[in-house]
Write a protein that holds these residues in place. Structure first.
Motif, PDB file in Angstrom:
ATOM      1  N   ARG A 131     -62.986 100.671 -23.723  1.00  0.00           N
ATOM      2  CA  ARG A 131     -62.751 102.107 -23.874  1.00  0.00           C
ATOM      3  C   ARG A 131     -62.876 103.155 -23.039  1.00  0.00           C
ATOM      4  O   ARG A 131     -62.453 103.765 -23.151  1.00  0.00           O
TER       5      ARG A 131
ATOM      6  N   ASN B 137     -57.004  96.328 -19.803  1.00  0.00           N
ATOM      7  CA  ASN B 137     -55.544  96.578 -19.651  1.00  0.00           C
ATOM      8  C   ASN B 137     -55.652  95.409 -18.196  1.00  0.00           C
ATOM      9  O   ASN B 137     -56.039  95.004 -17.388  1.00  0.00           O
TER      10      ASN B 137
ATOM     11  N   ARG C  86     -54.576  98.630 -26.838  1.00  0.00           N
ATOM     12  CA  ARG C  86     -55.806  99.025 -26.116  1.00  0.00           C
ATOM     13  C   ARG C  86     -55.589 101.285 -26.765  1.00  0.00           C
ATOM     14  O   ARG C  86     -55.988 101.469 -27.039  1.00  0.00           O
TER      15      ARG C  86
ATOM     16  N   GLY D  44     -58.640  95.112 -26.221  1.00  0.00           N
ATOM     17  CA  GLY D  44     -58.553  96.593 -25.838  1.00  0.00           C
ATOM     18  C   GLY D  44     -58.446  96.765 -24.102  1.00  0.00           C
ATOM     19  O   GLY D  44     -58.352  97.886 -23.096  1.00  0.00           O
TER      20      GLY D  44
END
Lengths: 340, 508
Positions: free
Chosen positions: B372, A218, B336, A216
């Protein structure tokens, strides 16, 4: 013994030992190497010289450290130094009376913006177009000098606006002003990478980009901003280079600096394979390079032989950092000790 | 025919890699004019066997006879000189050269010291015509489809004079009509007397094209069979190394009871996938997952299990269909965004897609949660340690401390670290791709126990495993995949290994 062992595992130790060894060598072989004099209220001496000359490389190496940590490289920084120098010079102008064309602060900020944009260009090529970093930054490596020439109309511009000289020639408390700039940038970078998650993300992307994406992170944005930051660092470095000689020379400003910056990072213990990075290591690495250069001159080694000496020392420091090499050396000595 | 001498026979081939016996005394025979499929699960030794034959690896013991004479190729080039040619999955031609240049690269016909382009074009056209392919051979290779490129690759090796043609996963990126075109060529070559080794994960294609099948398992020779004598179900059983009668029908009773309980209540749906698909990867499928459910994905290697997971988690972009999380449409176009929607995904490829070897266990665990939260909502080192230590304790991760590098951990413990990374984000949907692969038996049991615990706490889990036994044990429902498509769902009493196999075999 145990504390020495745990110490020897921390990456910063080996560059520091190398630096110490270099200084020690000078203590014995170079008379007056450590002598400091006060002239006109400033400190003078080889040590101060080293600090004064090392600032631009240190700044480049800070940006380069982050780029290399992502398993990248930025070979355009030397050219961006020239761009920065050219931009700030043309905005301040070569007025002999020393009146700047635009306020010095405005000129500096504008130059930094140009260099940040240059970094963004690199970042875009690497992260979005997905070019290999060395090729992506090769473009600006070549084009940067051209841009600098366009700024300066292919001439060497001499500056006379006194306040601008502080950056590269000023002293505060006997120490070159440029070192304060380095300290400031270093501190900010350290806080920004180690007191936020940025550092960990950079390392994650450098170690395993796929796993980083799957977790997750970027990765594209990380890459983009890292190259942008390297451009900004090169911009600051260019301002200091320009201020030191009070001139902008599109051909020679920052020439081959990218190599010294990369070397400083590697000497500081950050692997070209990316991953764990060591900002302070890179700073020490830059110090090693500059101390070496100054020592070579001070000892009186002819200029044409000096690259060979430099190469030899760099080779030795790199070997010292290899754990495999160290254990092998230790084994050889232990064996000798046993047989004796 | 059985009395005929095989063109190739490999006898008692053994190959040991550090720590693994990749092949132990494997026999393989190949006859003129046949298509021979080599079948096996992951780690069966298919590719090692081929690599020994083509000179990439050298066998530790055993011998290879080509037309009765012993050979020992020490490089792919040497193998090719002997007449053993390979066409790989990734075509190893030059996409920027013309078709003719590709066919004749390195051995162009010359005339007066220069290349005879006319002759080259003529001979290329002739060669391709034999394969029923009429194209402009002066165009660059990359202007043609993968299927045609593959035929060009075959034409090239045929012209170098081949006795044995090895086709390694040739159909994996072809569509149906292209596969048919390729098969036509393969049949034609077989009828001309060529001996062909065919490697594929597609069960149906094996039955369409092959005359004989050799089955390997864990580096051992299981048997050689004539295709028409080996029902699909038996083949699957042999690949998995079990006899049909051996299968335990006892799934986790508790799990099955719960499955009914979940279905009985108004089950809370957490994931609803409609018509999701990606051309060339997996056929469109529907899927739903309820709270507290373990959905097992069962299928052979290459059946599309991983592709399904990658599509749902946004790693590959789907070209049709939609995903709903908790009843709301979720725009998932990257890992993501999947994470943000409440998913977690442990890849089957721990090394290159999961663990950060040089980061500490603590950093490995905290990464997804930190990603996150965003870069600036930094989790302090102390808080990180707290979370990591809690995970280390609750998952029983064996590590000296949270600050050791992940590379120092065993495979099973690295797997747990990956699990911990996602558990730290408290996902509502957890996708586990082969979490039990390559770890020891004890760790396998622990992981499975963990999965059951998580589902009891209400998490929706998708569980992928090559071991049907594990799927049956953990799942409350099973989706069966075959040849890159979801073909069935099994519930209740149907959840056992033999019905999975029967489903895959397609009632054969």
């Amino acid at each position: 013994m145990t504390s020495w062992r745990s110490l020897s595992r921390t990456k910063i130790v080996w560059p520091l030992i190398a630096l110490g060894a270099l200084l020690l060598l000078n203590l014995f072989f170079t008379p007056h190497f450590f002598r400091l004099e006060i002239k006109q209220g400033h400190l003078y001496g080889n040590l101060i010289d080293i600090l004064k000359n090392v600032a631009p490389i240190m700044l480049l190496s800070i940006g380069m450290t982050l780029v290399i940590a992502t398993h990248g490289i930025d070979i355009s920084v030397g050219s961006v130094v020239a761009v920065s120098a050219g931009a700030v010079a043309i905005l301040i102008g070569g007025d002999l009376a020393g009146h700047p064309k635009y306020p010095i602060a405005v000129a500096m900020i504008a130059a930094l913006l140009v260099c940040t944009a240059a970094g963004m260009w690199n970042g875009m090529l690497v992260s979005r177009v997905r070019m290999q970093p060395i090729i992506a930054t090769l473009i600006l490596f070549v084009a940067g000098r051209g841009i600098a020439m366009v700024f300066t109309n292919a001439m060497v511009i001499w500056l006379y606006a006194k306040p601008f000289a502080i950056l590269g020639q000023g002293y505060v408390l006997g120490i070159p002003f440029s070192i304060y700039i380095v300290a400031f940038v270093l501190l900010l970078t350290f806080i920004f990478t180690r007191r936020t998650a940025v550092g960990m993300f950079i390392e994650a992307v450098g170690i395993n980009p796929t796993a980083a994406r799957f977790s997750g992170i970027n990765a594209k944005n990380i890459l983009f901003w890292v190259y942008t930051f390297s451009g900004l660092c090169a911009g600051i470095s260019g301002l200091i280079v320009c201020s030191t000689v009070m001139s902008a020379d599109g051909n020679n400003a920052g020439n081959l600096y990218e190599l010294d910056a990369i070397l400083a990072v590697v000497l500081g213990g950050t692997s070209l394979n990316g991953g764990k990075f060591y900002l302070f290591g890179s700073i020490v690495g830059a110090l090693i390079i500059q101390t070496l250069t100054t020592s070579i001159y001070a000892i009186g080694i002819p200029a044409d032989v000096s690259p060979v000496v430099k190469a030899f020392v760099v080779w030795a420091v790199c070997l010292m950092q290899s754990e495999r090499f160290r254990t092998r050396i230790v084994r050889v000595f232990v064996r000798k000790g046993l047989s004796a | 025919m059985p009395e005929e001498m095989p063109v190739l026979s490999m006898k008692r081939i053994t190959k040991v890699f550090p720590g693994v016996k990749a092949l132990s005394a494997v026999d393989f025979r190949l006859f003129k004019g046949e298509v021979h499929a080599i079948m096996g699960q992951n780690g069966a030794g298919k590719s090692t066997l081929i690599k020994v034959l083509t000179g990439v690896h050298e066998q530790d013991s055993g011998e290879i006879l080509l037309e009765g004479k012993p050979i020992r190729p020490d490089s792919p080039l040497a193998a090719q000189k002997l007449g053993i040619s390979t066409v790989y999955q990734e075509i190893n031609l030059c996409p920027n050269l013309s078709v003719a240049e590709n066919i004749f690269a390195g051995r162009q016909p010359t005339r007066f010291g220069g290349i005879d382009w006319k002759e080259m074009t003529r001979r290329s056209e002739e060669l391709l015509k034999r394969l029923n392919l009429v194209i402009d051979v002066t165009q660059i290779l990359s202007s043609y489809s993968i299927a045609i490129q593959q035929l060009v690759a075959i034409a090239r090796v045929l012209d170098i004079s081949s006795k044995i043609l090895i086709l390694d996963e040739p159909t994996s990126s072809l569509d149906e009509t292209e596969v048919e075109q390729l098969f036509k060529v393969i049949r034609f070559l077989r009828d001309e007397g060529l001996a062909i080794i065919f490697i594929t994960h597609f069960l149906d294609q094996t039955y369409q094209i092959s005359d004989r099948i050799t089955v390997l398992k864990n580096g051992e020779f299981v048997g050689e069979f004539r295709t028409e004598m080996l029902p699909k179900l038996d083949l699957i059983a042999k690949m998995l190394g079990k006899e049909l009668s051996e299968f335990s029908y006892a799934a986790d009773n508790d799990q099955r009871k719960r499955a009914f309980a979940i279905a009985g209540k108004d089950a809370k749906n957490v994931l609803n996938v409609k018509d999701l698909g990606l051309r060339g990867s997996i056929a469109p499928f529907d899927l739903n997952l309820n709270e507290g459910e373990v959905l097992g994905l069962a299928g052979l290697l290459g059946s599309g299990r991983t592709e399904m997971a990658r599509l749902i988690f946004g790693i590959d972009g789907a070209n049709q269909g939609e995903i709903q999380v908790k009843g709301k449409k979720a725009a998932i176009n990257s890992p993501r965004s999947a994470m943000m929607a409440g998913m977690g995904f442990c890849s089957e490829d721990r090394k290159s897609e999961g663990v950060f070897a040089d980061l500490t266990v603590r950093e490995n665990i905290i990464l997804a949660l930190q990603a996150r939260n965003g870069v600036f909502k930094y989790i302090t080192t102390r808080k990180q340690l707290e979370i990591a230590d809690e995970m280390i304790k609750s998952l029983a991760i064996m590590t000296p401390s949270a600050n050791n590098r992940a590379s120092q951990l065993s495979g099973g413990n690295q797997q747990k670290v990956m699990l911990a990374r996602w558990l730290a984000t408290s996902p509502i949907i957890l996708i586990l791709d082969e979490p039990t692969r390559g770890i020891d038996v004890g760790a396998k049991l622990e992981i499975m126990e963990l999965i059951l615990n998580l589902s009891r706490q209400g998490m929706g889990v998708m569980f992928i495993s090559s071991e049907f036994e594990e799927v049956v044990r953990c799942s409350s429902r099973i989706a069966v995949l075959k040849d890159k498509a979801k073909i069935a769902e099994l519930n209740g009493e149907d959840m056992n290994e033999s019905s999975i196999m029967r489903t895959i075999a397609g009632g054969n």
